[in-house]
Design an enzyme around this catalytic site. Structure first.
Site, PDB file in Angstrom:
ATOM      1  CD  GLU A 146     -23.471 -15.298 -15.600  1.00  0.00           C
ATOM      2  OE1 GLU A 146     -22.956 -16.262 -15.040  1.00  0.00           O
ATOM      3  OE2 GLU A 146     -23.164 -14.920 -16.753  1.00  0.00           O
ATOM      4  CE  LYS A 147     -18.099 -13.054  -9.868  1.00  0.00           C
ATOM      5  NZ  LYS A 147     -16.647 -13.196  -9.747  1.00  0.00           N
TER       6      LYS A 147
ATOM      7  N   GLY B  49     -15.460  -3.685  -7.101  1.00  0.00           N
ATOM      8  CA  GLY B  49     -15.571  -2.531  -6.203  1.00  0.00           C
ATOM      9  C   GLY B  49     -15.220  -1.212  -6.864  1.00  0.00           C
TER      10      GLY B  49
ATOM     11  N   GLY C  23      -4.326   6.088 -13.130  1.00  0.00           N
ATOM     12  CA  GLY C  23      -4.866   5.498 -11.904  1.00  0.00           C
ATOM     13  C   GLY C  23      -4.359   6.158 -10.640  1.00  0.00           C
TER      14      GLY C  23
ATOM     15  CE  LYS D 182     -11.726  -0.146  -0.935  1.00  0.00           C
ATOM     16  NZ  LYS D 182     -11.561   0.544  -2.212  1.00  0.00           N
TER      17      LYS D 182
ATOM     18  CB  THR E 259      -7.772  -1.593   1.018  1.00  0.00           C
ATOM     19  OG1 THR E 259      -7.752  -1.906  -0.367  1.00  0.00           O
ATOM     20  CG2 THR E 259      -6.694  -2.380   1.745  1.00  0.00           C
TER      21      THR E 259
ATOM     22  CB  SER F  36      -0.904  -0.001   1.236  1.00  0.00           C
ATOM     23  OG  SER F  36      -1.546   1.240   1.348  1.00  0.00           O
TER      24      SER F  36
HETATM   25  P1  NAP Z   1     -12.526  -6.442  -7.588  1.00  0.00           P
HETATM   26  O1  NAP Z   1     -13.645  -5.925  -6.774  1.00  0.00           O
HETATM   27  O2  NAP Z   1     -11.874  -7.732  -7.209  1.00  0.00           O
HETATM   28  O3  NAP Z   1     -13.044  -6.548  -9.109  1.00  0.00           O
HETATM   29  C1  NAP Z   1     -12.180  -6.995 -10.112  1.00  0.00           C
HETATM   30  C2  NAP Z   1     -12.818  -6.823 -11.481  1.00  0.00           C
HETATM   31  O4  NAP Z   1     -11.839  -7.139 -12.458  1.00  0.00           O
HETATM   32  C3  NAP Z   1     -13.996  -7.750 -11.743  1.00  0.00           C
HETATM   33  O5  NAP Z   1     -14.849  -7.132 -12.671  1.00  0.00           O
HETATM   34  C4  NAP Z   1     -13.302  -8.969 -12.373  1.00  0.00           C
HETATM   35  O6  NAP Z   1     -14.123  -9.702 -13.268  1.00  0.00           O
HETATM   36  C5  NAP Z   1     -12.226  -8.308 -13.187  1.00  0.00           C
HETATM   37  N1  NAP Z   1     -11.043  -9.142 -13.360  1.00  0.00           N
HETATM   38  C6  NAP Z   1     -10.198  -9.590 -12.399  1.00  0.00           C
HETATM   39  N2  NAP Z   1      -9.185 -10.283 -12.954  1.00  0.00           N
HETATM   40  C7  NAP Z   1      -9.403 -10.270 -14.299  1.00  0.00           C
HETATM   41  C8  NAP Z   1      -8.728 -10.828 -15.399  1.00  0.00           C
HETATM   42  N3  NAP Z   1      -7.595 -11.511 -15.240  1.00  0.00           N
HETATM   43  N4  NAP Z   1      -9.205 -10.630 -16.641  1.00  0.00           N
HETATM   44  C9  NAP Z   1     -10.349  -9.917 -16.809  1.00  0.00           C
HETATM   45  N5  NAP Z   1     -11.054  -9.368 -15.803  1.00  0.00           N
HETATM   46  C10 NAP Z   1     -10.585  -9.546 -14.555  1.00  0.00           C
HETATM   47  O7  NAP Z   1     -11.331  -5.371  -7.654  1.00  0.00           O
HETATM   48  P2  NAP Z   1     -11.464  -3.783  -7.595  1.00  0.00           P
HETATM   49  O8  NAP Z   1     -11.314  -3.326  -6.199  1.00  0.00           O
HETATM   50  O9  NAP Z   1     -12.662  -3.398  -8.367  1.00  0.00           O
HETATM   51  O10 NAP Z   1     -10.112  -3.341  -8.344  1.00  0.00           O
HETATM   52  C11 NAP Z   1      -9.987  -3.428  -9.751  1.00  0.00           C
HETATM   53  C12 NAP Z   1      -8.733  -2.692 -10.186  1.00  0.00           C
HETATM   54  O11 NAP Z   1      -8.857  -1.303  -9.903  1.00  0.00           O
HETATM   55  C13 NAP Z   1      -7.445  -3.145  -9.474  1.00  0.00           C
HETATM   56  O12 NAP Z   1      -6.406  -3.159 -10.390  1.00  0.00           O
HETATM   57  C14 NAP Z   1      -7.205  -2.086  -8.440  1.00  0.00           C
HETATM   58  O13 NAP Z   1      -5.830  -1.921  -8.153  1.00  0.00           O
HETATM   59  C15 NAP Z   1      -7.735  -0.850  -9.167  1.00  0.00           C
HETATM   60  N6  NAP Z   1      -8.174   0.175  -8.229  1.00  0.00           N
HETATM   61  C16 NAP Z   1      -7.553   1.379  -8.315  1.00  0.00           C
HETATM   62  C17 NAP Z   1      -7.921   2.382  -7.453  1.00  0.00           C
HETATM   63  C18 NAP Z   1      -7.240   3.708  -7.556  1.00  0.00           C
HETATM   64  O14 NAP Z   1      -7.310   4.493  -6.597  1.00  0.00           O
HETATM   65  N7  NAP Z   1      -6.610   4.013  -8.663  1.00  0.00           N
HETATM   66  C19 NAP Z   1      -8.937   2.170  -6.504  1.00  0.00           C
HETATM   67  C20 NAP Z   1      -9.558   0.924  -6.457  1.00  0.00           C
HETATM   68  C21 NAP Z   1      -9.145  -0.069  -7.334  1.00  0.00           C
HETATM   69  P3  NAP Z   1     -15.116 -10.865 -12.759  1.00  0.00           P
HETATM   70  O15 NAP Z   1     -16.304 -10.170 -12.153  1.00  0.00           O
HETATM   71  O16 NAP Z   1     -15.458 -11.600 -13.991  1.00  0.00           O
HETATM   72  O17 NAP Z   1     -14.352 -11.686 -11.762  1.00  0.00           O
END
Ligand code: NAP
Length: 281
Positions: free
Chosen positions: A159-160, A134, A245, A71, A67, A20
């Site tokens: 579906e998600k 998220g 990002g 959350k 985080t 982090s």
């Molecule tokens: P999350 O809740 O686990 O959701 C992950 C999403 O990505 C889901 O839609 C998942 O699809 C998809 N996914 C995961 N692995 C994949 C793969 N290999 N190929 C295709 N799709 C994939 O995670 P999150 O918290 O939303 O975070 C997502 C990204 O945003 C991360 O990289 C995180 O570091 C970034 N993020 C950045 C910030 C920032 O401040 N810049 C803040 C939050 C998050 P399924 O539903 O099909 O599993």
């Protein structure tokens, strides 16, 4: 008993937590303002949240960030919720207000602020949102207030996307749910493309090539490490406007800081700390 009578301690809870950037960003801000505060990373595993929160109450923690994976599950364990958490159904910031833990969500602000700073008007515009987790939920919640015309939600598992679709329907926002592989078919009609998946973190190729992206489009990759993802490279090649990002990371951190300290955050030093991390790691 608190950690010390005058030292105020803040932390981030989650698992994994070791990479982090929040401790460096907030400690730099505290140092700059010469306030007697410190910020640490506190690993709390999926099944340890209740016990972890009890420890934080015991040491009278001043505030903390939340985080993955806590959350959403932290919500019933808090004493109060700000309207931002109710809106999104997730918490990323907690403030200790006279012994009561109050939840906030600064991800919504963190997402939209870099768009607003560029004075980008999203009214009636088409958004391609890739991902349905998220971060995508924070993006949708922010976009609800921008009168967007249509949101195409692309996800590996369609579906998600249904939960996000339901949120949009309640707000009368027109949506289309598509599979991830079809993103490229929708990209050229999009005014804003948001990547809310981890694709790009490991240096993977972008699912969108430059030829799929319009030069008048805004491309926002929520992946912050590496800074130059495959999608950002495609967007630059297409001549599109790029939002990084790290900008969301910074803005959500600034907002958390201001909730805790009730003073303007030293954004320059917070930004510099993040930038140095990208350069040296
Ligand atoms: P999350 O809740 O686990 O959701 C992950 C999403 O990505 C889901 O839609 C998942 O699809 C998809 N996914 C995961 N692995 C994949 C793969 N290999 N190929 C295709 N799709 C994939 O995670 P999150 O918290 O939303 O975070 C997502 C990204 O945003 C991360 O990289 C995180 O570091 C970034 N993020 C950045 C910030 C920032 O401040 N810049 C803040 C939050 C998050 P399924 O539903 O099909 O599993």
């Amino acid at each position: 008993m608190s950690l010390s009578n005058d030292l105020r301690t803040y932390c981030i809870i989650g698992d994994p937590i070791d990479h982090s950037l929040s401790p460096a960003m907030h400690n730099a801000a505290f140092k700059m303002l010469k306030v007697n505060c410190t910020y640490i990373a506190f690993r709390i595993g999926k099944d340890e949240l209740e016990a972890g929160l009890a420890s934080l109450r015991k040491i009278n923690i001043a505030g903390f960030n939340v985080t993955m994976p806590h959350k959403v599950t932290i919500i019933p364990l808090l004493d109060e919720l700000d309207e931002t958490c109710i809106k999104i159904g997730a918490v990323n910031t907690v403030n200790n207000e006279n012994g009561k833990f109050k939840g906030y969500n600064t991800d919504i602000h963190g997402f939209i602020e870099p768009i607003k700073r560029r004075k980008i008007d999203l009214k009636n515009k088409t958004v391609l949102l890739i991902g349905s987790g998220g971060a995508a939920r924070a993006a949708i919640t922010a976009l609800m207030d921008e009168s967007v015309g249509k949101i195409v939600i692309a996800n590996r598992n369609v579906e998600k996307s249904q939960v996000l679709n339901d949120i949009c329907k309640r707000q009368n926002i027109y949506t289309e749910l598509v599979i991830l592989e079809d993103s490229s078919k929708y990209a050229s009609n999009a005014d804003l493309i948001v990547n809310a998946t981890p694709i790009g973190m490991k240096g993977e190729d972008s699912i969108l090539k430059a030829e799929h992206i319009n030069s008048d489009c805004v491309v926002y990759d929520l992946v912050y490490r590496p800074m130059q993802t495959g999608l950002i490279r495609s967007a630059n090649e297409a001549g599109a406007t790029v939002i990084y990002g790290y900008e969301m990371l910074l803005e959500q951190g600034i907002k958390s800081f201001e909730i805790w300290k009730q003073m303007k955050a030293p954004s320059d030093i917070m930004k510099k700390t993040i930038a140095e991390d990208f350069i040296y790691k």
